[in-house]
Design an enzyme around this catalytic site. Structure first.
Site, PDB file in Angstrom:
ATOM      1  CG  PHE A  10      96.468 -26.911  22.297  1.00  0.00           C
ATOM      2  CD1 PHE A  10      97.500 -26.072  21.899  1.00  0.00           C
ATOM      3  CD2 PHE A  10      96.344 -28.149  21.682  1.00  0.00           C
ATOM      4  CE1 PHE A  10      98.383 -26.457  20.896  1.00  0.00           C
ATOM      5  CE2 PHE A  10      97.232 -28.553  20.689  1.00  0.00           C
ATOM      6  CZ  PHE A  10      98.261 -27.697  20.296  1.00  0.00           C
ATOM      7  N   GLY A 214      87.857 -18.366  12.817  1.00  0.00           N
ATOM      8  CA  GLY A 214      88.638 -18.158  14.056  1.00  0.00           C
ATOM      9  C   GLY A 214      88.711 -16.710  14.476  1.00  0.00           C
ATOM     10  CD  GLU A 217      87.038 -13.015  21.901  1.00  0.00           C
ATOM     11  OE1 GLU A 217      87.423 -13.577  22.916  1.00  0.00           O
ATOM     12  OE2 GLU A 217      87.826 -12.575  21.045  1.00  0.00           O
ATOM     13  CE  LYS A 232      90.354  -6.900  20.655  1.00  0.00           C
ATOM     14  NZ  LYS A 232      89.686  -7.393  19.451  1.00  0.00           N
ATOM     15  N   GLY A 329      92.435 -13.722  14.110  1.00  0.00           N
ATOM     16  CA  GLY A 329      92.832 -14.862  13.278  1.00  0.00           C
ATOM     17  C   GLY A 329      93.842 -15.743  13.981  1.00  0.00           C
TER      18      GLY A 329
HETATM   19  N1  HSE Z   1      87.149 -11.753  18.595  1.00  0.00           N
HETATM   20  C1  HSE Z   1      88.211 -10.828  18.440  1.00  0.00           C
HETATM   21  C2  HSE Z   1      87.958  -9.996  17.202  1.00  0.00           C
HETATM   22  C3  HSE Z   1      89.487 -11.576  18.343  1.00  0.00           C
HETATM   23  O1  HSE Z   1      87.111 -10.368  16.395  1.00  0.00           O
HETATM   24  O2  HSE Z   1      88.590  -8.962  17.020  1.00  0.00           O
HETATM   25  C4  HSE Z   1      90.722 -10.731  18.451  1.00  0.00           C
HETATM   26  O3  HSE Z   1      90.780 -10.066  19.675  1.00  0.00           O
END
Ligand code: HSE
Length: 348
Positions: A10, A214, A217, A232, A329
């Site tokens: 959460f 936000g 990570e 990714k 975000g």
């Molecule tokens: N920490 C990642 C970023 C969050 O900044 O892209 C989204 O995956």
């Protein structure tokens, strides 16, 4: 019938999803006939609560905002049998949720505890929607096969470019096109940092700001050292190109060696440093990398600023298809979970 959802974790994403469900409740109901009931939340730090009739989402958000534990949740239902303190596994197995949103912390080295959470959900006949890159980057085909075997879904739109439709775009509207290469900006935190450092902010201050917003990570090393973008790249390679690659196949470098001097020198040359993820089909497989590149300002990716991401798919039938959108975000990633939940709702 309401879609029953359990949140494992959460933090930013789970709270973002809850905020959207509250603010768009009427819209989702009238436009899609969709009604959600968050029946359980289990978070290792913030506590756990389960109410099979559905939780008061606003109360849960208020509790964590006030740094209180979810164990303090008060149910106003009649004949309430709220349960408190259930761990993730018990929550996945024993609650009446149809969909498990796996939003626990991301570990792209081991994929745990998220991989175990996903497996447990599939084995118990529950769909998984997740923005956690661990299971998708390390065990995509195993997860997908296990989900299929149990007749449930494993949906991961939020793992790449938050809620901007990337994986669903490839699987849906771009079906039939062969994608031969993919190139883009895949990490919001580092793109935001490089953008703000160009305006004069220091590395440490801008990283702190990215955490407050936000974007970063829980352990921001994952962002600045390129591990997040690497995950990714692996997900895109495996989901889009069926490449079956892992971390050892990606040439990875982060932004920690980019100095303010390099940024201002690039500016004088009408260029900009960007952390670029690239995937290319080659004769004997896939060539994949994440590394800083100094791009001329005339390059389309040079002008993608802040936490925005961009990805170009090089296709055989359409040429280049580029998507530019949010990459990180609270609301943006919360939305990625909603879009996959709506996909499950549509198919029911
Ligand atoms: N920490 C990642 C970023 C969050 O900044 O892209 C989204 O995956």
């Amino acid at each position: 019938m309401k879609t029953k959802i359990a949140l494992i974790g959460f933090g930013t994403v789970g709270q973002g999803l809850c905020e959207i469900l509250l603010s768009k409740e009427d819209y989702l109901k009238s436009k899609y006939g969709f009604e959600a009931s968050i029946v359980a939340i289990s978070d290792v730090l913030k506590g756990a609560v389960y109410c099979k009739e559905g939780l008061d989402i606003q109360q849960c958000l208020d509790l964590v905002k006030d740094a209180k534990n979810l164990d303090e949740y008060k149910c106003d239902g009649t004949n309430c049998n709220c349960e408190k303190g259930w761990d993730a596994i018990r929550t996945i197995k024993e609650t009446n949720a149809d969909i498990i949103c796996e939003l626990a912390y991301t570990d792209v080295k081991t994929g745990e505890p998220a991989i175990t959470h996903c497996k447990t959900a599939f084995e118990n006949g529950k769909h998984v929607v997740t923005s956690n890159k661990g299971p998708a980057a390390l065990k995509y085909s195993e997860m997908q096969n296990l989900a299929e075997k149990n007749n449930v879904k494993f949906l991961i739109e939020g793992t790449v470019m938050s809620g901007s439709p990337v994986l669903n775009l490839v699987n849906g509207p771009l079906a039939g096109c062969e994608i031969t290469a993919i190139k883009g900006i895949l990490n919001g935190t580092t793109n935001y940092m490089l953008s703000e450092m160009e305006k004069g902010m220091t590395y440490d201050n801008v990283l702190k700001k990215a955490q407050e917003l936000g974007y970063a990570e829980a352990d921001p090393t994952g962002d600045v050292e390129g591990f997040d973008a690497m995950a990714k790249v692996i997900i895109l390679s495996n989901v889009v190109m069926n490449a079956g690659i892992n971390a050892t196949d990606v040439d990875r470098q982060g932004i920690t060696n980019i100095t303010p001097e390099m940024i201002s020198d690039a500016k004088k040359e009408n260029s900009r440093w960007k952390l670029i993820g690239s995937i290319e089909k080659v004769k004997d497989g896939i060539k994949a990398s994440v590394k800083p590149e100094k791009l001329p300002l005339t390059h389309p990716l040079a002008n993608i600023m802040g936490a925005t991401n961009a990805l170009t798919f090089i296709t055989d039938l359409l040429g280049d298809v580029t998507i530019i959108g949010a990459g990180a975000g609270k609301i943006e990633t919360g939305y990625s979970i909603l879009t996959d939940i709506l996909e499950i709702h549509r198919k029911q």
